[in-house]
Design an enzyme around this catalytic site. Structure first.
Site, PDB file in Angstrom:
ATOM      1  N   LYS A 116       0.812  -1.223   0.000  1.00  0.00           N
ATOM      2  CA  LYS A 116       0.000   0.000   0.000  1.00  0.00           C
ATOM      3  C   LYS A 116       0.848   1.277   0.000  1.00  0.00           C
ATOM      4  O   LYS A 116       0.426   2.298  -0.538  1.00  0.00           O
ATOM      5  CB  LYS A 116      -0.940   0.005   1.208  1.00  0.00           C
ATOM      6  CG  LYS A 116      -2.049  -1.042   1.130  1.00  0.00           C
ATOM      7  CD  LYS A 116      -2.984  -0.896   2.328  1.00  0.00           C
ATOM      8  CE  LYS A 116      -3.718  -2.173   2.667  1.00  0.00           C
ATOM      9  NZ  LYS A 116      -4.796  -2.527   1.750  1.00  0.00           N
ATOM     10  N   GLU A 200      -2.601   6.686   8.255  1.00  0.00           N
ATOM     11  CA  GLU A 200      -3.426   7.533   7.387  1.00  0.00           C
ATOM     12  C   GLU A 200      -4.383   8.371   8.194  1.00  0.00           C
ATOM     13  O   GLU A 200      -4.837   7.962   9.263  1.00  0.00           O
ATOM     14  CB  GLU A 200      -4.304   6.641   6.478  1.00  0.00           C
ATOM     15  CG  GLU A 200      -3.656   6.270   5.196  1.00  0.00           C
ATOM     16  CD  GLU A 200      -4.565   5.438   4.300  1.00  0.00           C
ATOM     17  OE1 GLU A 200      -5.757   5.230   4.631  1.00  0.00           O
ATOM     18  OE2 GLU A 200      -4.061   5.000   3.266  1.00  0.00           O
ATOM     19  N   HIS A 235     -13.831  -3.768   8.981  1.00  0.00           N
ATOM     20  CA  HIS A 235     -13.238  -3.369   7.699  1.00  0.00           C
ATOM     21  C   HIS A 235     -13.454  -4.399   6.605  1.00  0.00           C
ATOM     22  O   HIS A 235     -12.754  -4.413   5.609  1.00  0.00           O
ATOM     23  CB  HIS A 235     -11.744  -3.080   7.837  1.00  0.00           C
ATOM     24  CG  HIS A 235     -11.436  -2.074   8.905  1.00  0.00           C
ATOM     25  ND1 HIS A 235     -11.922  -0.798   8.880  1.00  0.00           N
ATOM     26  CD2 HIS A 235     -10.723  -2.183  10.046  1.00  0.00           C
ATOM     27  CE1 HIS A 235     -11.512  -0.157   9.949  1.00  0.00           C
ATOM     28  NE2 HIS A 235     -10.788  -0.968  10.680  1.00  0.00           N
ATOM     29  N   ARG A 297      -7.299  -7.987  -9.246  1.00  0.00           N
ATOM     30  CA  ARG A 297      -7.951  -9.293  -9.461  1.00  0.00           C
ATOM     31  C   ARG A 297      -9.438  -9.053  -9.609  1.00  0.00           C
ATOM     32  O   ARG A 297      -9.901  -7.926  -9.492  1.00  0.00           O
ATOM     33  CB  ARG A 297      -7.712 -10.156  -8.219  1.00  0.00           C
ATOM     34  CG  ARG A 297      -8.194  -9.425  -6.954  1.00  0.00           C
ATOM     35  CD  ARG A 297      -8.140 -10.262  -5.711  1.00  0.00           C
ATOM     36  NE  ARG A 297      -8.158  -9.464  -4.504  1.00  0.00           N
ATOM     37  CZ  ARG A 297      -9.254  -9.036  -3.877  1.00  0.00           C
ATOM     38  NH1 ARG A 297     -10.443  -9.304  -4.368  1.00  0.00           N
ATOM     39  NH2 ARG A 297      -9.165  -8.321  -2.777  1.00  0.00           N
TER      40      ARG A 297
HETATM   41  P1  ADP Z   1      -7.782  -3.946   2.739  1.00  0.00           P
HETATM   42  O1  ADP Z   1      -6.593  -4.230   1.893  1.00  0.00           O
HETATM   43  O2  ADP Z   1      -7.730  -4.679   4.017  1.00  0.00           O
HETATM   44  O3  ADP Z   1      -9.052  -4.082   1.986  1.00  0.00           O
HETATM   45  P2  ADP Z   1      -8.176  -1.037   2.597  1.00  0.00           P
HETATM   46  O4  ADP Z   1      -7.079  -0.053   2.572  1.00  0.00           O
HETATM   47  O5  ADP Z   1      -8.892  -1.279   1.331  1.00  0.00           O
HETATM   48  O6  ADP Z   1      -7.602  -2.417   3.163  1.00  0.00           O
HETATM   49  O7  ADP Z   1      -9.221  -0.593   3.717  1.00  0.00           O
HETATM   50  C1  ADP Z   1     -10.270  -1.437   4.143  1.00  0.00           C
HETATM   51  C2  ADP Z   1     -11.399  -0.606   4.712  1.00  0.00           C
HETATM   52  O8  ADP Z   1     -10.970   0.222   5.809  1.00  0.00           O
HETATM   53  C3  ADP Z   1     -12.022   0.376   3.746  1.00  0.00           C
HETATM   54  O9  ADP Z   1     -12.987  -0.238   2.951  1.00  0.00           O
HETATM   55  C4  ADP Z   1     -12.586   1.442   4.658  1.00  0.00           C
HETATM   56  O10 ADP Z   1     -13.818   1.041   5.196  1.00  0.00           O
HETATM   57  C5  ADP Z   1     -11.602   1.500   5.778  1.00  0.00           C
HETATM   58  N1  ADP Z   1     -10.618   2.565   5.552  1.00  0.00           N
HETATM   59  C6  ADP Z   1      -9.441   2.414   4.921  1.00  0.00           C
HETATM   60  N2  ADP Z   1      -8.752   3.580   4.891  1.00  0.00           N
HETATM   61  C7  ADP Z   1      -9.516   4.490   5.523  1.00  0.00           C
HETATM   62  C8  ADP Z   1      -9.331   5.885   5.861  1.00  0.00           C
HETATM   63  N3  ADP Z   1      -8.225   6.528   5.557  1.00  0.00           N
HETATM   64  N4  ADP Z   1     -10.334   6.503   6.533  1.00  0.00           N
HETATM   65  C9  ADP Z   1     -11.448   5.832   6.882  1.00  0.00           C
HETATM   66  N5  ADP Z   1     -11.658   4.539   6.617  1.00  0.00           N
HETATM   67  C10 ADP Z   1     -10.708   3.856   5.948  1.00  0.00           C
HETATM   68  P1  ADP Z   2     -11.051  -6.328  -0.248  1.00  0.00           P
HETATM   69  O1  ADP Z   2     -11.696  -6.451   1.086  1.00  0.00           O
HETATM   70  O2  ADP Z   2      -9.572  -6.568  -0.253  1.00  0.00           O
HETATM   71  O3  ADP Z   2     -11.407  -5.105  -0.969  1.00  0.00           O
HETATM   72  P2  ADP Z   2     -12.772  -8.523  -1.136  1.00  0.00           P
HETATM   73  O4  ADP Z   2     -13.870  -8.085  -0.303  1.00  0.00           O
HETATM   74  O5  ADP Z   2     -13.007  -8.819  -2.572  1.00  0.00           O
HETATM   75  O6  ADP Z   2     -11.582  -7.492  -1.181  1.00  0.00           O
HETATM   76  O7  ADP Z   2     -12.099  -9.804  -0.440  1.00  0.00           O
HETATM   77  C1  ADP Z   2     -11.756  -9.762   0.913  1.00  0.00           C
HETATM   78  C2  ADP Z   2     -10.357 -10.250   1.135  1.00  0.00           C
HETATM   79  O8  ADP Z   2     -10.345 -11.601   1.548  1.00  0.00           O
HETATM   80  C3  ADP Z   2      -9.483 -10.143  -0.071  1.00  0.00           C
HETATM   81  O9  ADP Z   2      -8.236  -9.640   0.330  1.00  0.00           O
HETATM   82  C4  ADP Z   2      -9.376 -11.548  -0.585  1.00  0.00           C
HETATM   83  O10 ADP Z   2      -8.079 -11.757  -1.080  1.00  0.00           O
HETATM   84  C5  ADP Z   2      -9.621 -12.383   0.643  1.00  0.00           C
HETATM   85  N1  ADP Z   2     -10.473 -13.520   0.351  1.00  0.00           N
HETATM   86  C6  ADP Z   2     -11.764 -13.450   0.014  1.00  0.00           C
HETATM   87  N2  ADP Z   2     -12.251 -14.669  -0.175  1.00  0.00           N
HETATM   88  C7  ADP Z   2     -11.258 -15.538   0.033  1.00  0.00           C
HETATM   89  C8  ADP Z   2     -11.147 -16.956  -0.043  1.00  0.00           C
HETATM   90  N3  ADP Z   2     -12.150 -17.736  -0.387  1.00  0.00           N
HETATM   91  N4  ADP Z   2      -9.989 -17.511   0.287  1.00  0.00           N
HETATM   92  C9  ADP Z   2      -8.945 -16.746   0.628  1.00  0.00           C
HETATM   93  N5  ADP Z   2      -8.992 -15.414   0.705  1.00  0.00           N
HETATM   94  C10 ADP Z   2     -10.121 -14.811   0.399  1.00  0.00           C
HETATM   95 MG    MG Z   3      -9.543  -2.978   0.369  1.00  0.00          MG
END
Ligand code: ADP
Ligand code: ADP
Ligand code: MG
Length: 663
Positions: A116, A200, A235, A297
């Site tokens: 990230k 952040e 999250h 993906r």
């Molecule tokens: P991940 O790789 O675990 O999906 P993300 O960076 O996409 O991590 O963040 C997951 C979730 O955390 C977001 O969908 C949002 O709800 C929350 N989030 C992430 N960054 C912020 C931020 N800077 N401020 C508020 N909420 C955040």
């Molecule tokens: P994100 O929260 O990263 O935006 P998704 O909601 O699409 O993305 O998926 C949630 C997270 O969990 C992703 O990081 C994905 O790689 C992982 N994940 C989801 N389903 C599976 C699975 N069946 N097996 C392993 N990992 C998974």
């Molecule tokens: Mg995410």
């Protein structure tokens, strides 16, 4: 186009990919672990190769075994699904080195977005707005705490290698920073083998709005509009929708442009998602959204975008990977109606969304299509009778609905959820049903804090109807039951009862004792206050008649338990067993019991040590979360029944205490 592909995944996404491949006349190869022999995805494919033991590190994460399976079966390309190896650049290189095609982006694009911190730096350079914060190399407490001060609380600590909401901590004030940092680093190390974090600005009234992009090998990049994924817990997404409520053409164009820029900047190819965080406090605005990360993906929630565009994203992925140009141009893309997806999980909402396990003794959905666009679409990787094991993601199904407008689609979601029948494991179904009826959500007022704020109400247990309790008691006593238990067409045995017979029994509902005392006369059931209802069985359900009104109940019998479905409410009862209850009564202040299956990733307990109430003694990790177990009171540890890294089951006794006075 390919003649044969291998799917390097399991569960619903593997089944999803197989379905499109089959429609296009492409042969499929599944891979599976030993625990997954006979799993749905393995039986759907034309061929299946067992690649190793149940643990993902010995099967679904084994790049070498997967590539060998592709070479062995003559597959030309590998679809990674989501999770597992889907965002692993090393895997892509190994696939290509073996002369196979990776159905996804080039390794370099994955690498550019993989961490990230580096991704944010690259996006800043490409002119895409990023969330203000610290994403430097120094990782000591002083530097990070100072960065948090400069950014201004509240801040969010994130694992740079993060995903699935892991390794993330919201910190409201200075005093909590050090402990939160330690937690995030530990979770990051355990999950990703990399403790590095970024800090952040925590955006207030945050909305998660993401853009779907597609790029081909000929320089065409399009976006397929946005999804709103603001309904989250820990999250992680719970219900997603497309388009985003309150989205304007102007903001959509700005966000789409930023997403296409982001994809171009890294030489992207295939399906991808650019996730933005938006400040929802003043409505969506062109200057109120920032890049969070890119998922390189297919996303879990891709079906909502398929529903509003009428496209099949797996087909697009296959075409692009085979070198064909994208069959669509931006100007021709239109949004049709509105779609929602709800993720049905085996998890205990009341216990903080703990993952659950169990055999799905009963699983039935209303009329639907699967793995393709439709009004009600249900994508599931399990069948009735399958086991939700502690090894993998506890998702049962994705319930996807499409309607002409948001309100129609949302009512359809609520109604569809009410008619899902699942028994054998604790699920989040009732929670999803409530969420689909949340007035704020219905009004389009979504933000990532919604579930957390209303969790008490959303996870409230409804009081079961009197009919439910009585029917459960009759079913557990064998007075009504199923023929052919386990088959989907199970039918109820005809209900026949004696004349003028008192019936008394004792049930358990969770930990509560429920006494039932009724009088049965033919099919009339009455209690001390008079006739309650008449009961008839019809096909595979029960009709309850109160005067001229009749209502339908369904039942599922399993393992000494019965689940009664009354509208959207499912209630499970067990036979009361006085002996079993007495021996489980010790799960109190005298021991710590594992609340879920998982692995011990932290253990700070030795026999004989004195501990303070609230002290962290054990941390268990399962699928996507850490669970902290603390000392229930001031005490001395009598016995430690687990080891670090040990796998434990739900209900295992981990630590026993003696009282301070005993010494
Ligand atoms: P991940 O790789 O675990 O999906 P993300 O960076 O996409 O991590 O963040 C997951 C979730 O955390 C977001 O969908 C949002 O709800 C929350 N989030 C992430 N960054 C912020 C931020 N800077 N401020 C508020 N909420 C955040
Ligand atoms: P994100 O929260 O990263 O935006 P998704 O909601 O699409 O993305 O998926 C949630 C997270 O969990 C992703 O990081 C994905 O790689 C992982 N994940 C989801 N389903 C599976 C699975 N069946 N097996 C392993 N990992 C998974
Ligand atoms: Mg995410």
């Amino acid at each position: 186009m390919f003649q044969k592909i291998l799917i390097a995944n399991r569960g619903e996404i593997a089944a999803r990919v197989i379905s499109t491949a089959r429609r296009l006349g492409i042969a499929t190869v599944a891979v599976c672990s030993e625990a997954d022999r006979g799993a749905l995805h393995a039986t759907l494919a034309d061929e299946a190769v067992v690649i190793g033991a149940a643990a993902v590190s010995e099967s679904y994460l084994r790049a070498d075994a997967i590539i060998d399976a592709a070479l062995l079966t003559g597959a030309q390309a590998i679809h990674p699904g989501y999770g597992f190896l889907s965002e692993n650049a090393g895997f892509v290189e190994a696939v290509e080195a073996a002369g196979l095609v990776f159905i996804g982006p080039p390794a370099a694009a994955i690498r550019a977005m993989g961490l990230k911190d580096a991704a944010k730096a690259a996006m800043e350079k490409a002119g895409v707005p990023v969330v203000p914060g610290y994403h430097g190399a120094a990782q000591d407490l002083a530097t990070l705490a100072e960065a948090a001060e400069r950014i201004g609380y509240p801040v969010l600590i994130k694992a740079r290698a993060g995903g699935g909401g892991k390794g993330m901590r919201l910190v409201e004030k200075r005093d909590d920073f050090a402990e939160a940092l330690a937690g995030a680093q530990r979770e990051a190390q355990a999950s990703f083998g990399d403790p590095a974090v970024l800090v952040e600005k925590f955006i207030t009234s945050p909305r998660h709005v993401e853009m779907q992009v597609f790029a081909d090998a000929h320089g065409h990049v399009v976006h397929l509009f946005e999804r709103d994924c603001s309904l989250q817990r820990r999250h992680q997404k719970v219900i997603e929708e497309a388009p985003a409520p309150g989205m304007t053409e102007e903001v959509r164009a700005a966000m789409g442009r930023a997403a296409v820029e982001a994809a171009r900047a890294i030489g992207y190819r295939g399906a991808g998602t650019i996730e933005f965080i938006a400040d929802g406090s003043r409505g969506l605005r062109t200057d109120g959204f920032w890049f969070m990360e890119m998922n390189t993906r297919l996303q879990v929630e891709h079906p909502v975008s398929e529903a509003i565009t009428g496209l099949d994203f797996v087909e697009l992925q296959l075409r692009v990977a085979a070198g064909e140009p994208l069959p669509v141009v931006q100007e021709d893309l239109r949004i049709e109606g509105h779609a929602f997806e709800a993720r049905l999980y085996a998890e205990d909402v009341g216990k903080g969304f703990l993952p659950a396990t169990g055999r799905l003794s009963h699983l039935a959905f209303p009329e639907h299509v699967a793995f393709q666009n439709g009004t009600v679409r249900i994508d599931s990787g399990v069948r009735q009778g399958d086991e939700i094991s502690p090894w993998y993601d506890p998702m049962i199904a994705k319930v996807i609905v499409h309607g002409s407008d948001r309100q129609t689609a949302l009512s359809r979601l609520a109604h569809t959820l009410d008619t899902v029948r699942v028994a054998g494991a604790v699920t989040n179904l009732a929670f999803l049903s409530r969420l689909a009826r949340h007035p704020g959500f219905a009004a389009g007022g979504v933000d990532t804090g919604l579930i957390g704020r209303d969790i008490a109400d959303l996870s409230r247990q409804t009081t079961p109807s009197e009919e439910t309790v009585i029917v459960a008691a009759l079913a557990l006593d064998g007075l009504i039951g199923q023929r052919d238990v386990g088959k989907s067409e199970a039918r109820l045995r005809g209900f026949r009862l004696w004349r003028n017979c008192p019936f008394q029994t004792r049930l358990l509902h969770g930990e509560d004792i429920v006494d039932v005392a009724v009088e049965i006369d033919g099919n009339q059931i009455s209690n001390s206050t008079g006739v309650v209802f008449a009961l008839r069985t019809k096909d595979n359900h029960i009709m309850i008649e109160n005067g001229s009104i009749s209502r339908r109940l369904d039942i599922a019998l399993w393992d000494n338990a019965v689940t009664v479905f009354d509208g959207g409410n499912a209630t499970t009862y067990r036979r009361f067993d006085a002996l079993a209850r007495a021996s489980s009564g010790e799960a109190s202040e005298d021991c710590i019991v594992a609340p879920m299956p998982g692995q011990v990733i932290f253990l700070a307990a030795e026999a004989g040590r004195r501990v303070k109430a609230g002290e962290v003694l054990v941390i268990i990790e399962a699928m996507k979360m850490e669970h902290t177990l603390r000392a229930p009171r001031d005490a001395v540890i009598a016995e430690v029944a687990v080891r670090h890294r040990q796998q434990v089951s739900d209900g295992n006794r981990l630590i026993l205490f003696e009282s301070l006075e005993d010494r």
